[in-house]
Scaffold this active site. Structure first.
Site, mmCIF file in Angstrom:
data_model
loop_
_atom_site.group_PDB
_atom_site.id
_atom_site.type_symbol
_atom_site.label_atom_id
_atom_site.label_comp_id
_atom_site.label_asym_id
_atom_site.label_seq_id
_atom_site.Cartn_x
_atom_site.Cartn_y
_atom_site.Cartn_z
ATOM 1 N N SER A 159 0.826 -1.210 0.000
ATOM 2 C CA SER A 159 0.000 0.000 0.000
ATOM 3 C C SER A 159 0.860 1.259 0.000
ATOM 4 O O SER A 159 2.017 1.233 0.414
ATOM 5 C CB SER A 159 -0.908 0.018 1.230
HETATM 6 N N1 SAH Z 1 -0.616 -4.952 4.020
HETATM 7 C C1 SAH Z 1 0.198 -5.247 2.856
HETATM 8 C C2 SAH Z 1 -0.484 -4.928 1.552
HETATM 9 C C3 SAH Z 1 -1.442 -5.961 1.219
HETATM 10 S S1 SAH Z 1 -2.005 -6.167 -0.426
HETATM 11 C C4 SAH Z 1 1.537 -4.569 2.921
HETATM 12 O O1 SAH Z 1 1.809 -3.832 3.874
HETATM 13 O O2 SAH Z 1 2.362 -4.815 2.030
HETATM 14 C C5 SAH Z 1 -3.329 -7.260 0.004
HETATM 15 C C6 SAH Z 1 -2.915 -8.645 0.361
HETATM 16 O O3 SAH Z 1 -4.075 -9.347 0.779
HETATM 17 C C7 SAH Z 1 -2.337 -9.439 -0.797
HETATM 18 O O4 SAH Z 1 -1.083 -9.933 -0.454
HETATM 19 C C8 SAH Z 1 -3.347 -10.580 -0.991
HETATM 20 O O5 SAH Z 1 -2.763 -11.790 -1.393
HETATM 21 C C9 SAH Z 1 -3.944 -10.687 0.389
HETATM 22 N N2 SAH Z 1 -5.252 -11.332 0.478
HETATM 23 C C10 SAH Z 1 -6.314 -11.247 -0.369
HETATM 24 N N3 SAH Z 1 -7.329 -12.004 0.069
HETATM 25 C C11 SAH Z 1 -6.924 -12.581 1.249
HETATM 26 C C12 SAH Z 1 -7.521 -13.479 2.186
HETATM 27 N N4 SAH Z 1 -8.764 -13.948 2.054
HETATM 28 N N5 SAH Z 1 -6.789 -13.840 3.254
HETATM 29 C C13 SAH Z 1 -5.522 -13.406 3.434
HETATM 30 N N6 SAH Z 1 -4.910 -12.553 2.580
HETATM 31 C C14 SAH Z 1 -5.593 -12.151 1.499
#
Ligand code: SAH
Length: 225
Positions: free
Chosen positions: A63
């Site tokens: 993000s």
């Molecule tokens: N917080 C992260 C950014 C996340 S991007 C950072 O600081 O870098 C969103 C993430 O959510 C992705 O890696 C994606 O694979 C994950 N995601 C999507 N659906 C999910 C689920 N049901 N459970 C766990 N992770 C999930």
């Protein structure tokens, strides 16, 4: 090179303070301490302090710093809190949270449990958390985070960093009375950041905050893509 990143980090964070996105000392200090350049792919390192999301592979992104700052401010974690994050990605947001709830004062025994559905990203995040010294305060779990992580529930704070069609029911259940959850909810093109509070007698109040854009939350109580 290291000096250059420190300079750029300070400049970005101080700008977020001036813009009013960062309002508290704890979020400012945490973001000054966590080296974002260690959570991005090698080829994007030099862009680590642009206020933008960056690709981390598998169609996912780390993000933008202003979004991490804003969500952390709204979540308002306290030292000693047990936090659940859904969507570990790079591990950067988890490190910022760990800095506040645990690393500052390890005697309070705060901890971050972070759930990621893509095993390769969980591996990437663990590696990043290890080299930056946060691994003792963050547990990365590979599973469908729309079901929460019942093993360590209930949580003082829950943060979802992927876009949900609705608030997953298990997450409401796993929030402590008096707890706060921050989650982007909407369609896949745009979402609204929701601030969910559970009162001490268990009532749930939802406040609609800013518009935002996240990658989809994919799972049983999320998008079924
Ligand atoms: N917080 C992260 C950014 C996340 S991007 C950072 O600081 O870098 C969103 C993430 O959510 C992705 O890696 C994606 O694979 C994950 N995601 C999507 N659906 C999910 C689920 N049901 N459970 C766990 N992770 C999930």
């Amino acid at each position: 090179m290291r000096k250059r990143y420190e300079y750029e980090r300070r400049r970005l964070i101080e700008n977020l303070v001036l813009e009013g996105v960062i309002r508290s000392e704890k979020v400012r200090d945490a973001m000054l301490n966590v080296p974002r350049e260690e959570f991005v792919l090698e080829e994007y390192r030099k862009w680590a302090y642009l206020d933008q999301p960056l690709p981390i592979g598998y169609g996912q992104t780390i993000s933008a710093p202003h979004m991490v700052a804003l969500m952390t401010e709204k979540l308002d974690p306290e030292p000693g809190d047990i936090v659940l994050e859904i969507g570990t990605g790079s591990g950067y947001q988890a490190a910022v949270l760990a800095e506040i709830v645990a690393k500052r004062d390890p005697s309070r025994r705060g901890h971050v449990y972070s759930v990621e559905r893509i095993p390769e990203l969980a591996f990437f995040a663990r590696k990043n958390l290890e080299k930056t010294g946060y691994i003792d305060y963050v547990t990365v779990v590979v599973s469908d985070g729309t079901k929460g992580y019942p093993d360590k529930a209930p949580y003082d704070r829950i943060i979802v960093t992927a876009a949900a069609p609705d608030i997953p029911k298990p997450l409401i259940e796993q929030l402590k009375p008096g707890g706060v959850m921050v989650i982007p909810v909407g369609d896949l093109g745009v979402q609204r950041l929701l601030i969910v509070r559970k009162s001490v007698n268990g009532e749930v109040h939802v406040l609609e905050d800013t518009y935002c854009l996240f990658v989809p939350l994919v799972g049983e109580y999320g998008w079924r893509l």
